[in-house]
Design a protein around this motif. Structure first.
Motif, mmCIF file in Angstrom:
data_model
loop_
_atom_site.group_PDB
_atom_site.id
_atom_site.type_symbol
_atom_site.label_atom_id
_atom_site.label_comp_id
_atom_site.label_asym_id
_atom_site.label_seq_id
_atom_site.Cartn_x
_atom_site.Cartn_y
_atom_site.Cartn_z
ATOM 1 N N ASN A 2 32.357 65.686 25.025
ATOM 2 C CA ASN A 2 32.339 67.143 25.056
ATOM 3 C C ASN A 2 32.363 67.666 26.478
ATOM 4 N N ARG A 53 31.959 71.543 19.621
ATOM 5 C CA ARG A 53 30.682 72.280 19.569
ATOM 6 C C ARG A 53 30.305 72.600 18.129
ATOM 7 N N TYR A 108 28.916 78.619 28.071
ATOM 8 C CA TYR A 108 28.426 77.249 28.223
ATOM 9 C C TYR A 108 27.308 77.102 29.244
#
Length: 272
Positions: A2, A53, A108
């Motif tokens: 990720n 996510r 983020y």
């Protein structure tokens, strides 16, 4: 995995923004094409980041504030790229990319906030949320274009014309691009709001207080009406140009209010 995708998204967006700025200064066609290519690469990486996510949180990307902001940035990039291809104008990218990056970084880097639970779910509800955020993204793009119009119009009025001003889109083209963006926003927010009512009707356990009078719905109708007014007035001789652009910027301030304060006080649209 990720983190690698997030870094790839940031790198692609940053390089794209740098090339858009260089294209604005130099006008070299290859820099504009490369900027568009890198933006497309960033869109793909951003999409993968949204999927990862969603898998990590075992829910949809828009379930919380961070996911909604990231989805907003992605849809803003998609909307701009379509507008760039449709109007064949790349110089706007230098002004749009910082906004996309701002929402991506905010999504983020901000701390996690637990989201409130909602009874609505399913494909209709998902389409309602996605179309609503797409409308916000289209309105954000029209705001950027209106600010560009006001800035360029002022520079032309005081005769401060440099090489960059000559490479900017004409005032007429900026108006047309803003109208296109607002039209996309109007169609998607109208459909999205209608689907929201459908999603409420499909709830298994209806709430004691009818949710049609949710502050979010009322404010959304106000925003919808104001953008219809803008779209109609902007085509008249008395309002087209700077006056319509000011109205468009004002309308987007109400959109920001809807996305933050109104969501906070709404019992069915609260992200934080």
């Amino acid at each position: 995995m990720n983190q690698s995708i997030i870094l790839l998204t940031v790198l692609a967006y940053l390089l794209s923004m740098g090339l858009y700025v260089q294209y604005l200064y130099t006008g070299k066609e290859w820099t504009g094409r490369l900027a568009t290519l890198l933006m497309f690469l960033g869109l793909v990486a951003h999409y993968v980041a949204l999927l990862l996510r969603a898998r990590g949180t075992h829910t949809v990307p828009y379930h919380d504030l961070q996911g909604s902001m990231s989805l907003f940035g992605w849809l803003l990039a998609v909307t701009y790229l379509c507008l760039e291809i449709y109007h064949r104008q790349r110089t706007v990218g230098a002004f749009v990319m910082p906004v996309i990056l701002a929402f991506f970084f905010a999504a983020y880097l901000m701390p996690d906030h637990p989201s409130s639970q909602t009874q609505a779910h399913g494909a209709v509800f998902a389409l309602h949320v996605t179309l609503s955020i797409l409308a916000y993204a289209a309105f954000a793009l029209s705001c950027v274009l209106s600010v560009m119009y006001l800035g360029e119009e002022r520079l032309l009025r005081i005769r401060r014309i440099g090489q960059i001003v000559w490479r900017l889109p004409s005032l007429e083209l900026l108006e047309r691009m803003s109208h296109t963006s607002v039209l996309v926003g109007l169609v998607t927010i109208a459909i999205g709001t209608a689907l929201g009512f459908v999603a409420v009707d499909r709830q298994v356990a209806p709430q004691p207080q009818h949710p049609y009078f949710d502050p979010k719905y009322v404010f959304t109708i106000v925003v919808l009406v104001l953008y219809v007014v803008y779209y109609l007035l902007a085509r008249t001789a008395a309002w087209r140009g700077a006056r319509a652009s000011v109205l468009c910027v004002f309308n987007f301030l109400l959109v920001l209010l809807s996305f933050t304060v109104v969501n906070y006080i709404s019992p069915n649209h609260r992200y934080f």
